[in-house]
Enzyme design. Structure first.
Site, short mmCIF file in Angstrom:
data_model
loop_
_atom_site.label_atom_id
_atom_site.label_comp_id
_atom_site.label_asym_id
_atom_site.label_seq_id
_atom_site.Cartn_x
_atom_site.Cartn_y
_atom_site.Cartn_z
N ASP A 4 0.86 -1.18 0.00
CA ASP A 4 0.00 0.00 0.00
C ASP A 4 0.90 1.23 0.00
OD1 ASP A 4 -2.26 1.69 0.40
OD2 ASP A 4 -1.95 1.65 2.56
N ASP A 55 0.43 5.32 0.01
CA ASP A 55 -0.53 6.41 0.09
C ASP A 55 0.18 7.74 -0.11
OD1 ASP A 55 -3.51 6.76 0.88
OD2 ASP A 55 -2.45 8.42 1.86
N ASP A 62 3.49 1.26 3.15
CA ASP A 62 3.03 1.15 4.53
C ASP A 62 3.33 -0.28 5.00
OD1 ASP A 62 1.61 0.74 6.86
OD2 ASP A 62 -0.18 1.81 6.17
#
Ligand SMILES: [Zn+2]
Ligand SMILES: [Zn+2]
Length: 345
Positions: free
Chosen positions: A92, A94, A252
């Protein structure tokens, strides 16, 4: 009224476009879950076929839909009784995790109570006008931020393909539906890995805990050593933290190491934007403020509490401050899912 409108809009979307949903392999071994508008999460669900899932989405109109990257013997049982069999490797990235100088300039907070807009990268905590604590973060992205996020996705792909030998065809890139990207790695070598081993992969990709080698070898033909060598200018060796910043991918790690998580399903709508978690086939050409906009453009009358100007599908809306606006459905939903707009009747 607003929650009913959102639910109806999502139901209609799933009725018409359930073919957007990408079903995982071994559907019957996955755990599914979803949230309904204004309500909490329901999980430990199981579906035997894609048709069964689609029927449920049309019926429920959930705000978000999730599926495990793990496969289980009994996906509907409690976590310690499910019988974990393996899990795909997931990453992930972001936009909020990627430091860009411009973020402070275009990051806004909107008070859901009085509509006051504050410009700041950090959350103000309470509204300076009414003292309310219900604030929506509006991290409007700019071309620089969008490019930086893509760059970290490209870095991750280079680690996976060059350092770990993953085939490009085993990597699926998705826009998260909000402001980031998810990478699903189908390479079966990772499937049985426990969290500790996944943490090592994550640390490697981030460049966490890099140790300066005794000497940098110009003949290094791969990995971090080659990245170090390419950053070497003159006699001064680069600092390890700078190297991690220049080459590491800001994934992450808590997502990568969690082997019991349920993830937003590819091809479903994000409950905080109304945008699609979309399969990205060409990263460079992908337009995150255009391509995932899949809801219709029928005009809706919305009371907008407050919002800075924003762009979707090539059109700019707002700024708004406590006013009625006629907006295409996708833009109305974007504001409503962030708690900044409401419909009457
Ligand atoms: Zn306020
Ligand atoms: Zn920016």
């Amino acid at each position: 009224m607003t929650l009913a409108f959102l639910r109806r809009t999502f139901r209609e979307h799933y009725f018409r476009h359930h073919d957007y949903i990408e079903m995982p392999e071994k559907v019957e071994s996955r755990e599914f879950g979803y949230t309904l508008f204004g309500r909490g999460m329901i999980r430990h669900l199981s579906y035997k076929t894609s048709g069964e899932l689609a029927a449920d989405l049309v019926k429920q109109g959930p705000s978000s839909v999730y599926c495990s990257n793990a496969t289980y013997s009994n996906p509907t049982l409690a976590m310690d009784e499910k019988g974990w069999k393996g899990a795909e490797l997931i990453f992930d990235i972001d936009a909020s995790a990627i430091p860009t100088a411009c973020q402070a300039r275009h990051s806004f907070w909107a008070c859901k109570d009085c509509g006051k807009i504050a410009r700041s990268a950090e959350g103000p905590g309470t509204c300076q006008k009414c003292g309310g604590t219900s604030l929506a973060h509006l991290p409007w992205s700019c071309p620089e931020c969008l490019a930086a996020t893509k760059d970290h996705v490209a870095r991750l792909i280079s680690f996976l393909t060059e350092d770990f030998g993953v085939a490009n065809t085993d990597i699926a890139v998705y826009f998260s539906g909000n402001r980031g990207y998810h990478l699903h790695v189908g390479d079966t070598r990772f499937e049985s890995m426990q969290p500790e081993a996944r943490a090592e992969v994550a640390n490697y990709v981030r460049g966490t805990g890099l140790i300066r080698p005794q000497r940098t070898d110009d003949s290094a033909n791969g990995g971090w050593l080659a990245r170090m060598a390419s950053a070497q200018h003159g006699d001064q060796p680069p600092k390890m933290a700078e190297l991690a910043g220049a080459f590491g991918s800001r994934i992450d790690e808590s997502v990568t190491t969690d082997i019991h998580r349920i993830f937003r399903m590819p091809g479903t709508l994000h409950g905080s934007s109304g945008l699609l978690k979309a399969h990205v086939h060409d990263l460079a050409a992908f337009r995150p403020d255009y391509d995932p906009v899949v809801l219709g453009d029928d005009e809706v009358s919305v009371w907008v509490q407050g919002s800075p100007a924003f762009s979707l599908k090539g059109k700019t809306f707002g700024p708004f401050s406590g006013e009625e606006a006629e907006l295409p459905t996708y833009a109305a939903v974007y504001l409503m899912t962030k708690g900044l707009g409401r419909v009457e009747g």
